[in-house]
Structure formats: structure tokens, C-alpha cells
Design an enzyme around this catalytic site. Structure first.
Site, PDB file in Angstrom:
ATOM      1  N   SER A  15       0.834  -1.204   0.000  1.00 16.36           N
ATOM      2  CA  SER A  15       0.000   0.000   0.000  1.00 16.36           C
ATOM      3  C   SER A  15       0.866   1.250   0.000  1.00 16.36           C
ATOM      4  CB  SER A  15      -0.952   0.002   1.197  1.00 16.36           C
ATOM      5  OG  SER A  15      -0.244  -0.068   2.409  1.00 16.36           O
ATOM      6  N   GLU A  16       2.036   1.209   0.705  1.00 22.40           N
ATOM      7  CA  GLU A  16       2.945   2.348   0.693  1.00 22.40           C
ATOM      8  C   GLU A  16       4.395   1.904   0.826  1.00 22.40           C
ATOM      9  OE1 GLU A  16      -0.543   5.024   2.544  1.00 22.40           O
ATOM     10  OE2 GLU A  16       0.586   3.528   3.660  1.00 22.40           O
ATOM     11  N   THR A  17       5.265   2.686   0.207  1.00 21.85           N
ATOM     12  CA  THR A  17       6.717   2.536   0.324  1.00 21.85           C
ATOM     13  C   THR A  17       7.277   3.894   0.713  1.00 21.85           C
ATOM     14  OG1 THR A  17       6.801   0.791  -1.345  1.00 21.85           O
ATOM     15  CG2 THR A  17       8.855   1.969  -0.909  1.00 21.85           C
TER      16      THR A  17
END
Length: 302
Positions: free
Chosen positions: A45-47
Site C-alpha cells: 500500500s505504501e513505500t
């Protein structure tokens, strides 16, 4: 170019729960395009990408990406990255308390990190006080159609749908029961039509109660138009929820605290803690806390 990376599960005290996060270090030489490609490669979902701070008084400058786009602020990358950077400063097993200061696109985010026992805990102060967006929320019937629910499932007591912002923006959808929350799913084309003109493509559904006796709300978050069919834990949406709760419950002056559950329906149980300071019917500060555990590490080769 070789860059170290780490993955963490965030808003959990055990492996393979919570919200997975990728952390890429030494990212100063990466272009925006390269960061986006790497985020798409991890497909989480996020990096978050860690760079040297612009101000030496701060810990790091960071940039955060969905698989599809950069975002100015996000909660679970902030919690996970702060815990990661704090743990690098101390020997394994040693208790500590420290403050990590992250320069994010939305602003400076101070994060208090402590480790007493095995699993560290972090609490960030939101860089932007959340506020209502001056836009009409979709009709209950339209929201219900987009979630495969009935109009009677939308809203409870003084809680009605609304759009709130604090960096990112979310459509907040209170649901009348946990049964409705469990049934909620994305229905096209109603879903895509729902977000026309709202300034966001993300929805956060919540209802009262949870598995824990001390849980105030159970929630789910969907952002399929941004490459996230369902998010196991959404720290930014949890922070901005304070504005929705302020409007719905007319919170009295003082500090309010809530425990929230998210990700349980998708098999990634996540536990989040929200605090809000209120005075004169306004939010003075909003804080979100959670735990995180490291899952893996490696080297990216570019």
C-alpha cells in the site's frame, strides 16, 4: 546503485499482521520516477524513501508513495519508518525513549518512539490539523450502491458521511453495524462515480465496537482507484477521523482517546490508538500510535 531496504508490519505487535511497509534507505540519488517504479515493484500500500534531512536538527527527509502516486503524508509509513530509524540507534533489547523528526511533504512530523519490552511503540503528531472539506458528501443511496449495502446501513446516531482532509483527504462513511461493515465491498461503476468532484478517491468506513472490550471503533479503508483494494491499517485516515468525530459527537474540551481496529476482515488485524486535544470545539492536536515489527531486509539493485 545498491540500496538497502527493509519491510515491516505496522500497527501490530506480531509478524504477518498489520499493514506491510517497505522502507528504502539512502534514497537521495533517486528521481521521483525511480521511486514510483520501486513502489510499484514492492506493490504494497505504501513505500517510504529515506533521505538526508534538509535541516540537520531533524532525523531524515522522507517521501511516501502508493503503487500509483506520491502522497504528502501517511500514518503507517511514518510509524514504521520512525521505529526503524530509532532501533538503529540502540542495541537490541535495550529499553529507550527518543523522538524521530521526519521531514515529509506535508510538513515536519515529530514521532515519539519507545521500547519497553520486545516490541517498540511510536506515536506521531499529525502535521496538519484535520478539517472538513467544503464539498457536499454523496447521498446515502449512492454510497450504499457503491458498497453493496442499503441506505439504512449508512450512518448512526449523529454520525453522517463527510469529507475531511489533513494532508490526504478521505470520504468518511459511518456504518450502522459490524455486520454492514463486514458486507461492504466495492461495486463498480457506482464506486468510481461516487468520487467525482470529492477531491479524494479513498473511503474510510467505521462502526462502533470491535473484538477488544476497549475498542471504540472497527474500520475498513478502500482505495482501489489508487491501487489499494483494501488497506489493513490507515494511520492518516485514523488521524483525520478526529475531525469526523469532533463533528459527529461535539467533543468537549480536553484530551480524547480511542482504540481502533482495522484489517480484521481481511486477515491482517491492526490496532491503532488515536488521541485528540480539543478546545473551543476545535482540534488543537491529533496523535496516532501503534507498534511495528521487522519482517525482512535486503538490497535493491538499480
Amino acid at each position: 546503485m545498491k540500496l538497502p531496504f527493509f519491510t515491516y508490519d505496522v500497527f501490530t505487535s506480531r509478524s504477518f499482521a498489520g499493514n506491510p511497509l517497505a522502507i528504502v534507505e539512502d534514497a537521495d540519488g533517486l528521481s521521483t520516477g525511480q521511486m514510483q517504479i520501486i513502489a510499484r515493484e514492492f506493490n504494497l500500500s505504501e513505500t517510504i524513501f529515506v533521505r538526508k534531512p534538509q535541516d540537520a536538527a531533524n532525523t531524515a527527509s522522507v517521501r511516501i508513495f502508493f503503487p500509483t502516486a506520491e502522497i504528502p503524508f501517511a500514518g503507517h509509513p511514518t510509524i514504521g519508518c520512525a521505529i526503524h530509524l530509532a532501533q538503529k540507534k540502540y542495541k537490541p533489547g535495550c529499553a529507550f525513549e527518543t523522538t524521530i523528526r521526519l521531514e515529509e511533504v506535508a510538513g515536519l512530523v515529530p514521532v515519539k518512539v519507545s521500547r519497553i519490552g520486545d516490541v517498540p511503540r511510536a506515536q506521531f503528531t499529525a502535521p496538519v490539523s484535520p478539517f472538513a472539506v467544503e464539498v457536499a458528501a454523496p447521498a446515502r443511496e449512492d454510497i450504499a450502491a457503491a458498497l453493496g449495502l442499503s441506505a439504512s446501513d449508512i450512518g448512526f446516531e449523529g454520525h453522517v458521511p463527510g469529507v475531511f482532509k489533513g494532508g490526504p483527504a478521505f470520504l468518511y462513511v459511518p456504518l450502522a453495524s459490524r455486520e454492514a461493515l463486514a458486507r461492504a465491498r466495492v461495486i463498480e461503476p457506482h464506486w468510481s462515480n461516487l468520487f467525482s468532484g470529492l477531491g479524494t478517491r479513498m473511503a474510510y468506513m467505521y462502526t462502533r465496537g470491535g473484538d477488544g472490550a476497549d475498542t471504540a471503533y472497527r474500520s475498513r479503508a478502500y482505495a482501489p482507484l489508487d491501487g489499494i483494494p483494501e488497506d489493513p491499517a490507515t494511520g492518516s485516515a485514523t488521524a483525520i477521523l478526529a475531525a469526523q468525530l469532533l463533528a459527529a459527537e461535539r467533543l468537549a474540551a480536553g484530551t480524547h482517546r480511542w482504540k481502533l481496529e482495522q484489517g480484521y476482515e481481511m486477515g491482517r488485524p491492526s490496532d491503532l490508538w488515536l488521541e485528540a486535544d480539543v478546545a473551543d470545539a476545535k482540534l488543537l492536536a491529533v496523535r496516532v500510535a501503534g507498534q511495528a515489527v521487522q519482517i525482512s531486509s535486503g538490497v535493491l539493485e538499480l
